[in-house]
Write a protein that holds these residues in place. Structure first.
Motif, short mmCIF file in Angstrom:
data_model
loop_
_atom_site.label_atom_id
_atom_site.label_comp_id
_atom_site.label_asym_id
_atom_site.label_seq_id
_atom_site.Cartn_x
_atom_site.Cartn_y
_atom_site.Cartn_z
N ASP A 45 42.12 38.37 43.14
CA ASP A 45 41.58 38.45 41.77
C ASP A 45 40.52 37.37 41.54
N VAL A 46 40.77 36.19 42.11
CA VAL A 46 39.84 35.08 41.89
C VAL A 46 38.47 35.38 42.50
N THR A 47 38.45 36.13 43.62
CA THR A 47 37.15 36.36 44.28
C THR A 47 36.16 37.09 43.38
N ALA A 95 41.69 58.85 31.49
CA ALA A 95 41.80 57.70 30.58
C ALA A 95 41.53 56.35 31.27
N PRO A 96 42.08 56.10 32.47
CA PRO A 96 41.78 54.81 33.12
C PRO A 96 40.28 54.63 33.39
N GLY A 97 39.62 55.72 33.80
CA GLY A 97 38.18 55.66 34.05
C GLY A 97 37.41 55.37 32.78
N TYR A 136 42.33 44.87 31.11
CA TYR A 136 42.20 46.14 31.82
C TYR A 136 43.03 46.11 33.10
N GLY A 137 42.88 45.03 33.88
CA GLY A 137 43.63 44.91 35.13
C GLY A 137 45.13 44.97 34.88
N TYR A 138 45.56 44.33 33.78
CA TYR A 138 46.98 44.29 33.45
C TYR A 138 47.50 45.68 33.07
N LEU A 139 46.69 46.42 32.29
CA LEU A 139 47.14 47.73 31.80
C LEU A 139 47.00 48.84 32.83
N GLY A 165 45.64 48.32 36.26
CA GLY A 165 45.57 47.91 37.66
C GLY A 165 44.15 48.08 38.16
N GLY A 166 43.80 47.36 39.21
CA GLY A 166 42.45 47.48 39.76
C GLY A 166 41.44 46.70 38.95
N SER A 167 40.17 46.83 39.35
CA SER A 167 39.13 46.06 38.69
C SER A 167 38.05 46.99 38.14
N VAL A 168 37.40 46.58 37.06
CA VAL A 168 36.38 47.43 36.45
C VAL A 168 35.11 47.49 37.28
N TYR A 169 35.01 46.61 38.29
CA TYR A 169 33.78 46.58 39.08
C TYR A 169 33.80 47.54 40.25
N GLU A 170 34.93 48.19 40.48
CA GLU A 170 35.00 49.08 41.65
C GLU A 170 34.30 50.39 41.39
#
Lengths: 279, 293
Positions: free
Chosen positions: A110-112, B216-218, B283-286, B288-293
């Motif tokens: 996550d930090v990266t 919805a996640p998207g 977002y990550g908490y709700l 999972g994953g990252s918005v930058y992917e």
């Protein structure tokens, strides 16, 4: 027959709906393309006067290549150095984070992404307040090193991310185990088994890094040395004066570099879209 | 003789062992430079900013100033307002565009997608310049308006100010949101929609009750991405709104440039970082994953 009638009866409003969607998409494409086209036009004519064809000139490009070449060269060198460092630093880090489970490895993953998530202006101010003065006997202030480090810091998350998603798309651990059973040591396994399998991801990351470094402005504005301007800093200077023609010509040169990079990226294509935060 | 061989073997196996030990540390050793980079040039600078922000009469006095002084609070609010507005516009538009693109084939579709994706690599200052050449004082539309009506071109120039900012922000947000939505729609199973249609659902009903819940996640990812980049955008704002609309990043810049007041600027910077990182982490908490992917 009844089937055909019912189809006909919904086809009329359907056509309007489809027309609506096509208009929205056409308007969007126009909205995206128009500014670039007008910049292209202004780079040749300087400003709009009565006689468009008559005011066509290559003078502004001449000016750019006569006076503005230094920023272009510096940005190029900086982007190349950033890309090389990103590959050397990012690829092993992506591998280590994906391959091993150790204490806080999830947290570290996550930090990266933090350098992408933290506002560029905040990073810029933070860097210049910390390293703009001599620290720990090291004086990076006003040096190109600080600019290079800032660019690597800003771009390395993208390198780590493209490499990680490439790693996750192949079962490199099984390949590595096979190589190990054949007697390959770790450097051999890493260089000759893992890296060739994630080559596309690394290349995508490298191209993305290059394009991002070429266009980086928000952090650069705080850490650059006025005697060494990068291309975006020079462009910004042009935009704030009223030299419309020259600023546009410089923009076109920049856009051309980005278009080539994007085309290469499409060509290498790891299929993923990556959201970059460089506004 | 036998003892000799055994000893050789033991030595050999010990060496092998040590080699393996060294080997197992190698990946970690090669990751140390990145670790140092993050600690020295991310962690330490951020700690410096936080440290600067708590230096005042009391620990919280800078934050108190930032949240109560109308000038500072106003810039936080205007930033939030613009970010929410642009996010709403681009999410609705992005949904229309991406859903149509995902469900229809037409000639030139690949080119349309490439064009929509194109601005994501452009730096903010260039986008601002694009808006200026369209609707700035010497912009093509301003000059056109002036030629048609005879009024001064300045009458039609709205690039520098709130509306120009809105146009510039929409320019860089719409492609990102659309691409995010498009990739999540392309992963959606089409059979779900087919069965909804066969059960008599209309297009809108299908979209509202079948497609939307699935993506919805998207959608959330697009919203978070749009909101966060609108909060932090600096280059675009510096060209389009400096001295006109004091969005938060511009306020931070002017506090430093005008007053050299790093303490207040740092408090503002921390507020900005907390807001943007907050939505990204939520977002990550709700989901999972990252918005930058």
């Amino acid at each position: 027959m009844s089937n055909r009638v019912s189809r006909l009866s919904i086809s009329f409003p359907d056509r309007i709906v489809v027309l609506f969607f096509y208009s929205v998409i056409a308007a969007t494409v126009l909205f995206i393309v128009l500014p670039i086209l007008v910049i292209l036009l202004y780079s040749f004519v300087g400003s709009i006067s009565g006689d468009l064809v008559g005011s066509f000139t290559l003078e502004y490009y001449g000016e750019v290549f006569a006076s503005g070449l230094d920023p272009l060269v510096l940005s190029f060198q900086l982007a190349i150095a950033t890309t090389v460092l990103d590959v050397l630093l990012g690829v092993p880090a992506a591998y280590t984070l994906d391959r091993y489970d150790f204490a806080f490895s999830d947290r570290l993953r996550d930090v990266t992404i933090l350098p992408m998530a933290i506002p560029g202006i905040v990073l810029g101010i933070a860097l210049v307040r910390t390293w703009g003065v001599p620290r720990f006997g090291v004086d990076l202030s006003g040096m190109l090193y600080l600019l290079l480090i800032a660019h690597v810091l800003f771009t390395v998350p993208f390198m780590i991310q493209t490499t990680t998603s490439a790693l996750q798309s192949v079962d490199y651990q099984a390949l590595e185990e096979t190589a190990e059973s054949l007697g390959a040591n770790w450097p051999q396994r890493f260089l000759f088994v893992v890296v060739p399998n994630v080559y596309n991801g690394i290349l995508s990351g490298a191209i993305l890094t290059f394009a991002l470094s070429m266009g980086e402005f928000n952090i650069t504005l705080f850490v650059y040395d006025p005697t060494n301007k990068t291309l975006p800093i020079e462009m910004f200077g042009g935009f704030t004066t009223s030299a419309v023609g020259q600023a546009s010509a410089l923009s076109v040169v920049f856009v051309a570099i980005i278009v080539v990079s994007l085309w290469l990226l499409q060509y290498v294509g790891d299929g993923d879209t990556h959201s970059v935060t460089n506004v | 003789m036998v003892a000799q061989t055994l000893r050789d073997r033991a030595v050999e196996s010990l060496r092998q062992h040590r080699l393996e030990d060294v080997e197992s540390y190698l990946p970690f050793a090669l990751s140390v430079p990145v670790g140092l980079l993050y600690v020295l040039f991310l962690g330490l600078p951020l700690a410096t900013i936080v440290h600067l922000s708590v230096q005042g009469e009391t620990l919280w006095s800078n934050y108190l100033t930032v949240l109560t002084n109308p000038g500072y609070r106003g810039s936080i609010l205007i930033s939030l307002q613009i970010a929410v507005t642009v996010t709403a516009i681009t999410t609705v538009l992005g949904l229309l565009i991406s859903y149509f693109l995902a469900r229809n084939d037409f000639r030139g579709k690949r080119i349309v997608i490439a064009i929509i994706n194109f601005p994501t690599s452009l730096p903010g200052i260039l986008i601002a310049w694009g808006i200026i050449v369209l609707v700035g004082r010497q912009g093509i539309f301003s000059l056109l308006g002036s030629a048609i009506t005879g009024a001064r071109s300045g009458e039609f120039a709205f690039a520098l100010g709130f509306w120009g900012l809105l146009a510039g922000y929409t320019y860089f947000t719409l492609p990102r949101v659309t691409m995010t939505l498009l990739s999540s729609l392309e992963n959606l199973d089409r059979e779900l929609e087919e069965s909804a249609y066969s059960l008599g659902a209309s297009r809108f009903q299908t979209f509202r009750h079948v497609v939307l819940p699935e993506i919805a996640p998207g959608v959330a990812s697009g919203i978070v991405l749009a909101f966060s980049i609108n909060m932090v955008a600096f280059g675009t704002a510096l060209l389009l709104a400096a001295g006109e609309v004091a969005v938060l990043p511009l306020k931070i810049y002017s506090v430093i440039l005008g007053f050299g007041d790093y303490n207040t600027a740092s408090a503002l910077a921390v507020v900005l970082t907390v807001i943007t990182l907050g939505v990204i982490m939520a977002y990550g908490y709700l989901f999972g994953g990252s918005v930058y992917e």
